[in-house]
Design an enzyme around this catalytic site. Sequence first.
Site, PDB file in Angstrom:
ATOM      1  N   LYS A  63       0.715  -1.139  -0.226  1.00 56.48           N
ATOM      2  CA  LYS A  63       0.116   0.037   0.095  1.00 56.48           C
ATOM      3  C   LYS A  63       1.080   1.138  -0.207  1.00 56.48           C
ATOM      4  CE  LYS A  63      -4.070   1.834   0.687  1.00 56.48           C
ATOM      5  NZ  LYS A  63      -5.098   1.781  -0.274  1.00 56.48           N
ATOM      6  N   LYS A  84      -4.307 -14.393 -12.414  1.00 55.82           N
ATOM      7  CA  LYS A  84      -4.665 -15.107 -11.184  1.00 55.82           C
ATOM      8  C   LYS A  84      -5.873 -14.769 -10.902  1.00 55.82           C
ATOM      9  CE  LYS A  84      -3.686 -15.433  -6.264  1.00 55.82           C
ATOM     10  NZ  LYS A  84      -3.043 -15.454  -5.117  1.00 55.82           N
ATOM     11  N   LYS A  91     -10.646 -11.374  -6.948  1.00 61.91           N
ATOM     12  CA  LYS A  91     -11.746 -10.509  -6.904  1.00 61.91           C
ATOM     13  C   LYS A  91     -11.372  -9.017  -7.402  1.00 61.91           C
ATOM     14  CE  LYS A  91     -12.509 -11.455  -2.547  1.00 61.91           C
ATOM     15  NZ  LYS A  91     -12.474 -13.011  -2.439  1.00 61.91           N
TER      16      LYS A  91
HETATM   17  P1  ADP Z   1      -9.073 -12.470  -3.854  1.00 64.18           P
HETATM   18  O1  ADP Z   1      -7.826 -12.503  -4.370  1.00 64.18           O
HETATM   19  O2  ADP Z   1     -10.217 -12.816  -4.915  1.00 64.18           O
HETATM   20  O3  ADP Z   1      -9.341 -11.375  -3.067  1.00 64.18           O
HETATM   21  P2  ADP Z   1      -8.569 -13.709  -1.209  1.00 64.18           P
HETATM   22  O4  ADP Z   1      -7.303 -12.935  -1.025  1.00 64.18           O
HETATM   23  O5  ADP Z   1      -9.453 -13.528  -0.328  1.00 64.18           O
HETATM   24  O6  ADP Z   1      -8.916 -13.824  -2.859  1.00 64.18           O
HETATM   25  O7  ADP Z   1      -8.145 -15.170  -1.030  1.00 64.18           O
HETATM   26  C1  ADP Z   1      -8.294 -16.278   0.055  1.00 64.18           C
HETATM   27  C2  ADP Z   1      -7.849 -17.407  -0.150  1.00 64.18           C
HETATM   28  O8  ADP Z   1      -7.773 -17.993  -1.626  1.00 64.18           O
HETATM   29  C3  ADP Z   1      -6.271 -17.288  -0.103  1.00 64.18           C
HETATM   30  O9  ADP Z   1      -5.735 -18.329   0.754  1.00 64.18           O
HETATM   31  C4  ADP Z   1      -5.662 -17.368  -1.281  1.00 64.18           C
HETATM   32  O10 ADP Z   1      -4.516 -17.744  -1.431  1.00 64.18           O
HETATM   33  C5  ADP Z   1      -6.563 -18.341  -2.057  1.00 64.18           C
HETATM   34  N1  ADP Z   1      -6.780 -17.862  -3.451  1.00 64.18           N
HETATM   35  C6  ADP Z   1      -7.337 -16.828  -3.911  1.00 64.18           C
HETATM   36  N2  ADP Z   1      -7.276 -16.591  -5.341  1.00 64.18           N
HETATM   37  C7  ADP Z   1      -6.554 -17.708  -5.909  1.00 64.18           C
HETATM   38  C8  ADP Z   1      -5.926 -18.282  -7.032  1.00 64.18           C
HETATM   39  N3  ADP Z   1      -6.493 -17.447  -8.105  1.00 64.18           N
HETATM   40  N4  ADP Z   1      -5.463 -19.346  -6.929  1.00 64.18           N
HETATM   41  C9  ADP Z   1      -5.161 -19.896  -6.071  1.00 64.18           C
HETATM   42  N5  ADP Z   1      -5.415 -19.578  -4.783  1.00 64.18           N
HETATM   43  C10 ADP Z   1      -6.102 -18.598  -4.738  1.00 64.18           C
END
Ligand code: ADP
Length: 330
Positions: free
Chosen positions: A112, A199, A202
């Site tokens: 950030k 990847k 969200k």
């Molecule tokens: P986002 O990137 O959608 O905000 P989060 O950060 O909330 O997702 O991720 C929650 C969990 O899901 C974490 O343990 C993260 O490592 C896993 N995760 C999220 N996106 C992926 C992805 N594209 N591939 C593998 N693991 C993921």
Amino acid sequence: MKQISLTGIKPTGTPHLGNYLGAIRPALDLVKNFETVYFIADYHALTTVQDGSTMRDNIYKVAATWLALGLNPEEGLFYKQSDIPEIFELSWVLSCFTPKGFMNRAHAYKDKVNKNVALGEDPDSNVNMGLYCYPCLMDADILMFNANVVPVGKDQKQHVEFARDIAIRFNKKYGEILTVPEPLIQEETDVIPGLDGRKMSKSYDNTIEIFLDSKSLKKKIGKIVTNAQSIEEPKDPDTCNVFALYKLFATREQTTALAERYRAGGLGWGHAKAELQAVLEERLGAARDQYFHLLSHTEEIDKILAYGAEKARIRSKETMSRVREVLGVF
Ligand code: ADP
Ligand code: TRP
């Protein structure tokens, strides 16, 4: 005695296939070898989710997702962080043993700051203390329940290492009070690709939600980016985003069969996408029904979380009384 594995899930939105394959499925698999603890890290989400009804909806969605996908609250401990007041007490205690420099180096905060600097803004612009102290709360989540291993994505490794370091420091001063945890990183499902091949996240708006009705799922799958090859051309499954998702749900036989059809030519992207849809419906259809059932009966979720909180607080009170004793507070 089995070792304890613990993992937290932030209620920041609707869970997607990246979350499922990268975090939920591997964490649920641990039930075979570990005593498992899963919790909803709602106060962690508060650093960004600051609208009450959104938070509430997210908590229910995340809870329903885990339950629908097979979390058994009798087998694993399942609760909501905000129901365990001892976590916040321990978080303060641990913050008194945490060098401020650790927080300066914590990657979410550092990212950030770097972004702010690049934009020519004040380095701490839009940084709340919750974001800055995030790792201390996470230390408390982990150390409260004597976790031996913490299954997380690579991005969370540093946080678990902080917890490890703080536990060691604390124990050096006060004796063997806290269990020293280790991160458990799943390498093979590290990066699940999203609709655009980046990847799935969200923040990139390229997700496929885990539970979609058939029509919405078809629409989403339709958006997966493919190349411009014609139906007749032989195709390479290993560079295809559709296949990358397919193989994570299909059986080995199904995967081999579809790979052969790719290489043989005559398979269009529409066909490949229909195969992906079929395998997703097959694997997640029953869970989807359960998910929507739970979301329209949130009182069942309330009951499950209250039950988990009650069980969890027996343990959290135990840890906290050990900690308070050695600190000399009474
Ligand atoms: P986002 O990137 O959608 O905000 P989060 O950060 O909330 O997702 O991720 C929650 C969990 O899901 C974490 O343990 C993260 O490592 C896993 N995760 C999220 N996106 C992926 C992805 N594209 N591939 C593998 N693991 C993921
Ligand atoms: N910080 C984790 C994430 O962003 C969520 C989390 C909070 C967590 N507390 C935890 C994960 C304790 C593991 C253990 O995904």
